[in-house]
Scaffold this motif. Structure first.
Motif, PDB file in Angstrom:
ATOM      1  N   ALA A 237       0.837  -1.199   0.000  1.00 37.62           N
ATOM      2  CA  ALA A 237       0.000   0.000   0.000  1.00 37.62           C
ATOM      3  C   ALA A 237       0.874   1.253   0.000  1.00 37.62           C
ATOM      4  O   ALA A 237       2.087   1.187   0.193  1.00 37.62           O
ATOM      5  N   ILE A 239       0.868   5.276   1.709  1.00 38.67           N
ATOM      6  CA  ILE A 239       0.279   6.069   2.783  1.00 38.67           C
ATOM      7  C   ILE A 239       0.483   7.547   2.444  1.00 38.67           C
ATOM      8  O   ILE A 239       1.570   7.946   2.016  1.00 38.67           O
ATOM      9  N   GLU A 253      -4.506   5.117   3.740  1.00 40.51           N
ATOM     10  CA  GLU A 253      -3.890   3.938   3.131  1.00 40.51           C
ATOM     11  C   GLU A 253      -4.530   3.676   1.774  1.00 40.51           C
ATOM     12  O   GLU A 253      -5.744   3.519   1.667  1.00 40.51           O
ATOM     13  N   LEU A 254      -3.704   3.650   0.756  1.00 42.34           N
ATOM     14  CA  LEU A 254      -4.184   3.449  -0.618  1.00 42.34           C
ATOM     15  C   LEU A 254      -3.631   2.152  -1.174  1.00 42.34           C
ATOM     16  O   LEU A 254      -2.414   1.963  -1.258  1.00 42.34           O
ATOM     17  N   ARG A 255      -4.532   1.277  -1.574  1.00 39.23           N
ATOM     18  CA  ARG A 255      -4.119  -0.033  -2.076  1.00 39.23           C
ATOM     19  C   ARG A 255      -3.428   0.055  -3.439  1.00 39.23           C
ATOM     20  O   ARG A 255      -2.496  -0.669  -3.724  1.00 39.23           O
ATOM     21  N   ARG A 289     -11.482   6.259   4.309  1.00 39.28           N
ATOM     22  CA  ARG A 289     -10.387   5.355   4.664  1.00 39.28           C
ATOM     23  C   ARG A 289     -10.649   3.924   4.181  1.00 39.28           C
ATOM     24  O   ARG A 289      -9.782   3.281   3.567  1.00 39.28           O
ATOM     25  N   LYS A 290     -11.836   3.416   4.452  1.00 39.40           N
ATOM     26  CA  LYS A 290     -12.173   2.041   4.049  1.00 39.40           C
ATOM     27  C   LYS A 290     -12.148   1.892   2.528  1.00 39.40           C
ATOM     28  O   LYS A 290     -11.655   0.904   1.985  1.00 39.40           O
ATOM     29  N   LYS A 293      -8.617   1.960   0.978  1.00 40.79           N
ATOM     30  CA  LYS A 293      -7.871   0.767   1.384  1.00 40.79           C
ATOM     31  C   LYS A 293      -8.278  -0.437   0.537  1.00 40.79           C
ATOM     32  O   LYS A 293      -7.485  -1.354   0.310  1.00 40.79           O
ATOM     33  N   GLU A 294      -9.522  -0.418   0.040  1.00 42.86           N
ATOM     34  CA  GLU A 294     -10.051  -1.557  -0.723  1.00 42.86           C
ATOM     35  C   GLU A 294     -10.029  -1.344  -2.239  1.00 42.86           C
ATOM     36  O   GLU A 294      -9.994  -2.304  -3.003  1.00 42.86           O
TER      37      GLU A 294
END
Length: 433
Positions: A237, A239, A253-255, A289-290, A293-294
Motif C-alpha cells: 500500500a 500512505i 492507506e491506498l491499495r 479510509r475504508k 484501502k479496498e
C-alpha cells in the motif's frame, strides 16, 4: 431484434464508427430526446481526461459505497472481458437480458427515426442512460469516450465535473496542442457546477481556468486547493496525508500503487467532499479510509504471482506513470517488457521511455484491424535486447514460463491487449489450482 448477446455484441462491434455522419453528441441528444431525456432524471458526475478516469471513478464509487449510497451507477470504457462491465449499478453488471432489452429499444427508435446507426459508443451511452433512469440510481459516474465537448456523454448536466490529466493523444480528433485538447476536455464543465482537476500542464490549466471562469464554475486544482503530502511506499500500500482547506485526513492507506494513484485518490476525496458540502451525501472519514484501502482497478498495475505486472499504459503519460511505479515498487529488480498497441498512439516516445529502464523489449500484436504490427513497433526500438513475434499468446506463454526469478515481467500497451492477456493469465491461474 436481438435475442442472443453474442450476436448483439458482434453487430455492435461492427458499428465502431457508425453510419451517421453527424456529431456524436447531437446524435445521442436527439435519440435521448425521443425517450424523454432520461439522462436528466438522475444525478451524475462526469469524468474526462487522458489517463486516470477509471481509477478515479472507481475510488469515488468505493467512497460512495462505504458512505451507504445504495445505487451508484457507473459507465466506463473499455471493458476487459465482457461488454456488461461498462454499465454497472453498485458493482453489479447489467444482465444480458437487460442489455438486450435496451439495445433493441434503441435500435427500434433508430429505425423509426431514419435507420442511420450511430457508433458503438454512442449506442452504449444511450443504453446506460435508459438503464440508470429506469433503475433510479442515486448517482451515476460517467466517463467520456474521447475528449469531452463533443463526446456523446456530454448530454448530461453533472453535479461535478472531473478532469484528470491532459496529454497529447487523439490529436487527429482533439487537436495537437495542450491548449486545444484542454479546450475539448474542458467542454464537460457546466454553468455554476464545480470542476475538480489534477491537470498540471500550465498551458492546459490556463484553458481550463478560463472555461471555468466563463461558466462561473468553481474550480478546485490539485496542489493549489487540495494537496497530498508525506507519501510513503509500503509493501502492499501507499500512505499519504490529504488536505483541503480546514479538512485534513492523515495516514490514508491506498491499495493502488503509483504516485499517479495518489492524485486520482485525491480527486475522488475532493469530489466526495464537495458532494457532502452541497448536502447530497453524508461522506465520513471512515468511509474514505475504508474505500481507498479496498479500491482496485483491473488492468492498472495489476499484480500476478512471480512478479508479473499488467498495465494499460496506452500513451506516454501512462508509460511514465508505469515506470515511476515500477521504480517505487521494485527499485532493485530488472524489468522485461512486452508491448502491444493500436496504431493511433505515440509509440516512439513510450518505447524510448521503457528502453531506458528495460532489461529486454518484446513487441507483439493483437488481432484487431487497427493493431500496430509487431515488426513496426520493434523497428522503433534501439534496445540491444529486442524481439518481436506477431502471436501475442505465444509471446506471453513463453515469457511467463521462462521468466527469470529476480526479474519483473511487465506486460503493457493497449487496454484491448491487456484485456486479452488478463483473460489468459486468469485462465492459467485457474488451471494451476
Amino acid at each position: 431484434m436481438f435475442t442472443n448477446i453474442e450476436q448483439c455484441v458482434k453487430f455492435l462491434s461492427s458499428l465502431k464508427k457508425g453510419s451517421s455522419t453527424s456529431i456524436p453528441l447531437e446524435v445521442v441528444k436527439s435519440l435521448l430526446h425521443q425517450f424523454g431525456d432520461p439522462q436528466h432524471t438522475f444525478k451524475t458526475i462526469h469524468l474526462a481526461g487522458s489517463n486516470g478516469k477509471g481509477s478515479t471513478l472507481n475510488a469515488l464509487k468505493e467512497i460512495l459505497k462505504y458512505s451507504q449510497v445504495k445505487k451508484v451507477g457507473c459507465f466506463v470504457s473499455p471493458h476487459l472481458e465482457r461488454i456488461n462491465e461498462r454499465i454497472t449499478i453498485s458493482d453489479k453488471q447489467i444482465s444480458d437480458e437487460q442489455f438486450l432489452y435496451y439495445v433493441n429499444k434503441v435500435f427500434a427508435a433508430i429505425d423509426e427515426k431514419n435507420g442511420v446507426y450511430p457508433s458503438f459508443f454512442e449506442i452504449l451511452t444511450i443504453v446506460a442512460c435508459l438503464y440508470f433512469a429506469d433503475e433510479e440510481v442515486d448517482v451515476a459516474l460517467i466517463e467520456t469516450g474521447i475528449g469531452g465537448k463533443l463526446d456523446s456523454t456530454n448530454v448530461i448536466n453533472p453535479l461535478i465535473s472531473i478532469i484528470t490529466t491532459i496529454s497529447l493523444e487523439h490529436t487527429a480528433i482533439l487537436g495537437d496542442t495542450y491548449e486545444e485538447i484542454a479546450y475539448q476536455k474542458g467542454g464537460i464543465i457546466k454553468e455554476n457546477r464545480p470542476v475538480v482537476t489534477t491537470v498540471e500542464n500550465k498551458e492546459a490549466l490556463k484553458v481550463l481556468r478560463k472555461i471555468a471562469e466563463e461558466k462561473h464554475a468553481p474550480i478546485a486544482i490539485f496542489k493549489e486547493d487540495f494537496v497530498a503530502t508525506k507519501v510513503t511506499q509500503k509493501v502492499h500500500a501507499q500512505i499519504f496525508n490529504y488536505a483541503k482547506e480546514e479538512y485534513v485526513i492523515n495516514d490514508v492507506e491506498l491499495r493502488m500503487a503509483g504516485p499517479h494513484q495518489i492524485n486520482n485518490a485525491s480527486l475522488a476525496i475532493t469530489t466526495a467532499l464537495l458532494l457532502r458540502d452541497a448536502g447530497y451525501f453524508d461522506i465520513t472519514e471512515e468511509a474514505v479510509r475504508k474505500a481507498l484501502k479496498e479500491a482496485k482497478w483491473a488492468g492498472r498495475f495489476e499484480e500476478y504471482a512471480h512478479h508479473i505486472i499488467i498495465d494499460g499504459a496506452h500513451n506516454p503519460e501512462g508509460t511514465e506513470a508505469l515506470i515511476t511505479t515500477l521504480k517505487a515498487k521494485f527499485p532493485t529488480r530488472e524489468y522485461d517488457f512486452i508491448y502491444a498497441a493500436l496504431q493511433d498512439k505515440d509509440h516512439l516516445k513510450s518505447i524510448q521511455m521503457m528502453e531506458e529502464v528495460a532489461s529486454s523489449m518484446t513487441f507483439t500484436q493483437i488481432s484487431m484491424p487497427n493493431a500496430a504490427p509487431a515488426a513496426e513497433l520493434a523497428a522503433l526500438s534501439q534496445h540491444h535486447h529486442t524481439h518481436f513475434d506477431s502471436e501475442w499468446e505465444r509471446v506471453v506463454k513463453r515469457a511467463t514460463e521462462e521468466k527469470e526469478e529476480e526479474h519483473v515481467l511487465v506486460i503493457t500497451g493497449s487496454l484491448y491487449f491487456i484485456s486479452e492477456v488478463r483473460a489468459f493469465l486468469n485462465n492459467k491461474v485457474k488451471q494451476n489450482k
